[in-house]
Design a protein around this motif. Structure first.
Motif, short mmCIF file in Angstrom:
data_model
loop_
_atom_site.label_atom_id
_atom_site.label_comp_id
_atom_site.label_asym_id
_atom_site.label_seq_id
_atom_site.Cartn_x
_atom_site.Cartn_y
_atom_site.Cartn_z
N ASP A 145 35.22 -15.36 31.25
CA ASP A 145 35.69 -13.98 31.19
C ASP A 145 37.20 -13.89 31.35
O ASP A 145 37.88 -13.11 30.67
CB ASP A 145 35.00 -13.14 32.25
N LYS A 146 37.76 -14.71 32.25
CA LYS A 146 39.22 -14.72 32.41
C LYS A 146 39.89 -15.26 31.15
O LYS A 146 40.94 -14.75 30.74
CB LYS A 146 39.59 -15.57 33.62
N MET A 147 39.28 -16.27 30.54
CA MET A 147 39.83 -16.77 29.28
C MET A 147 39.73 -15.72 28.19
O MET A 147 40.65 -15.55 27.38
CB MET A 147 39.10 -18.04 28.84
N GLY A 148 38.62 -14.98 28.16
CA GLY A 148 38.48 -13.92 27.16
C GLY A 148 39.57 -12.87 27.29
O GLY A 148 40.12 -12.39 26.28
N ASP A 149 39.93 -12.52 28.51
CA ASP A 149 41.00 -11.56 28.73
C ASP A 149 42.35 -12.15 28.33
O ASP A 149 43.22 -11.44 27.81
CB ASP A 149 41.03 -11.13 30.20
N LEU A 150 42.53 -13.44 28.59
CA LEU A 150 43.78 -14.10 28.19
C LEU A 150 43.92 -14.10 26.67
O LEU A 150 45.01 -13.82 26.13
CB LEU A 150 43.80 -15.54 28.72
#
Length: 503
Positions: A145-150
């Motif tokens: 999820d953090k990568m998706g936001d990045l």
């Protein structure tokens, strides 16, 4: 939760299971072969008083192997009770308390891990005429999820195409295929270490019975993003044991699973051995979903000169450490320890922490890693109490106490205290547990409402019995659950006794 599989993810306990009564994630603690206990003279400051009450509790527990404990009054430094306190024993995940103190001193409370997307070249009309770099900073908590936001932030910058290379930089930490070599291949708490990490370096294996076979999939599941993964695959085979078997490929993880273990459907997180390749593939997939075209990744270990486009920062170190202590995440402990030491290998990093702990706390402990998962770490209960006392007395390290999991003092039968009663009227226990096959430890503090405090360590281990467990069966061997349950009960009974008698 994994469904229908014969060898379930082994239970792991917060504070030895006796303070919180909740199971930990499957990647937390693990069985490991350690050195046999070796007696060493007690520190000169310790004087062991005779006490039959505690001895009776130990005898009633009927634990095979060794039991060592030590409890000290924090104000006077007087040893209140101790037995077997000089034996060197494997602390398991109690090691993480030392790692926490080490990281707080070396990195500071403001430290954050940073994952960056960088460019070599200029972006013109959405096209980068040069290379795109995913630069890992050794963040052990980076997830899908953090990568998706990045990636969404990268898309918002206007980037749509890359004419040069897609580079995955993984050199922020020394790369290692697994934390400890003496663990089953399939346990998620023993993954690879890398400067690029995702989902605690685990990949989600999902299966469902279809006709006479199975539909199989691998993904990097998050709460909001579920990208498919192809660098890891599973094949169903006809065999009894082991349930899972691993074979390394060229930048690939190849698994096989016993057909009879699967049942109708389920899922299980498996460790990733080629971490940077895994992270790069998921990043590429998420970029494609945002309309950003990337070539196949090239993994590098030296960061090229480049300009930052977007970044993700982890939580501040204290918040990260609090979750590490709560869930006992091995990968977080190793990443934090490696970053704090700056060493080029895990063995070298553990040696740095060993030397630091000896200077800082006056102990002769040996640390083989930062999580307690591996076979080399050893420390005595008396030394562990010495660490807890000196940590709390040091202004820079005293934050450890506030990061530990806390609960009311257990009841006389060793079970978690009832919720009834007035808040603030009961003694509180702040501690870290450590659980492996036939090993159960607890160390921390007991604080009375009036301000008096105790520091304690309780170590229990049947190392010959643990050593006899085959590696493939170290997730949940026969007899281990009952043994650890008795150890947890003893820990609760001792804590109740000490709170009632000395506070």
């Amino acid at each position: 939760m994994t469904k229908g599989i014969v060898m379930q993810v082994g239970r792991r306990w917060v504070l030895g299971g006796l303070l919180a009564g909740a199971a930990l994630p499957a990647w937390a603690e693990a069985p490991a072969l350690s050195l046999r206990p070796r007696a060493r003279p007690s520190p000169s400051a310790l004087v062991k008083p005779a006490d039959q009450g505690a001895a009776a509790l130990v005898a009633a527990a009927k634990l095979t192997g060794a039991v060592g404990y030590c409890v000290v009054d924090m104000t006077s430094g007087r040893v209140l009770e101790a037995a077997g306190e000089a034996q060197e024993m494997p602390p398991a995940s109690v090691t993480k308390t030392v790692t926490t103190a080490f990281a707080l001193e070396k990195l500071g409370v403001e430290h954050r891990f940073v994952t960056r997307v960088m460019r070599v070249g200029a972006v013109v009309n959405g096209r980068l005429d040069g290379d795109l770099i995913l630069a890992g900073g050794g963040d052990p908590t980076f997830d899908t999820d953090k990568m998706g936001d990045l990636v969404a932030a990268l898309a918002a910058s206007g980037l749509r195409e890359v004419t040069g290379k897609f580079v995955a930089y993984a050199g922020a930490l020394p790369e290692r295929a697994e934390i400890a070599p003496d663990q089953p291949d399939f346990v998620g708490y023993n993954p690879a270490i890398s400067g690029l990490m995702l989902n605690f370096n685990r990949v989600n294996f999902v299966w469902k019975a279809v006709n006479d076979g199975y539909s199989l999939a691998m993904n990097a599941e998050g709460a909001r993003f579920v990208p498919a993964v192809t660098m890891a695959s599973v094949q169903v085979v006809d065999r009894d044991v082991p349930v899972f078997a691993y074979e390394a490929g060229a930048a690939r993880d190849n698994w096989s699973v016993a057909r009879g273990a699967l049942g109708r459907e389920g899922s299980r997180w498996l460790p990733v051995r080629h971490a940077a390749t895994y992270v790069a593939e998921v990043f590429q997939t998420l970029c494609a979903a945002q309309g950003i075209k990337l070539p196949e990744a090239e993994v590098v270990y030296a960061l090229p000169a480049a300009a930052e486009i977007v970044r993700h920062e982890s939580e501040a170190l204290p918040d990260l450490l609090r979750k590490m202590l709560k869930f006992s995440t091995n990968l977080t402990a190793e990443a934090v320890g490696l970053t704090a030491s700056g060493a080029g290998t895990l063995e070298g990093s553990a040696a740095v922490m060993t030397a630091w702990a000896r200077r800082r706390f006056g102990v002769q402990a040996v640390f083989g890693d930062h999580s307690g998962l591996g076979p080399k770490t050893r420390i005595s209960p008396a030394e562990m109490v010495q660490v807890m006392i000196k940590t709390r007395q040091d202004k820079r390290l005293s934050l450890l106490h506030d990061l530990l999991k806390t609960a009311d003092l257990p009841s006389a039968d060793g079970k978690p205290a009832a919720k009834a009663g007035k808040p603030g009227k009961l003694a509180r226990v702040s501690a870290k547990s450590g659980t492996m096959n036939f090993v159960s430890n607890l160390s921390g503090y007991v604080d009375a409402p009036g301000g008096r405090s105790l520091a304690f360590a309780i170590f229990t281990a049947d190392l010959p019995r643990r050593a006899a467990v085959p590696v493939w069966n170290r997730e949940s061997p026969e007899g281990d659950k009952a043994w650890v349950k008795r150890a947890h009960r003893l820990q609760g009974q001792l804590l109740n006794r000490w709170g009632q008698v000395y506070l």
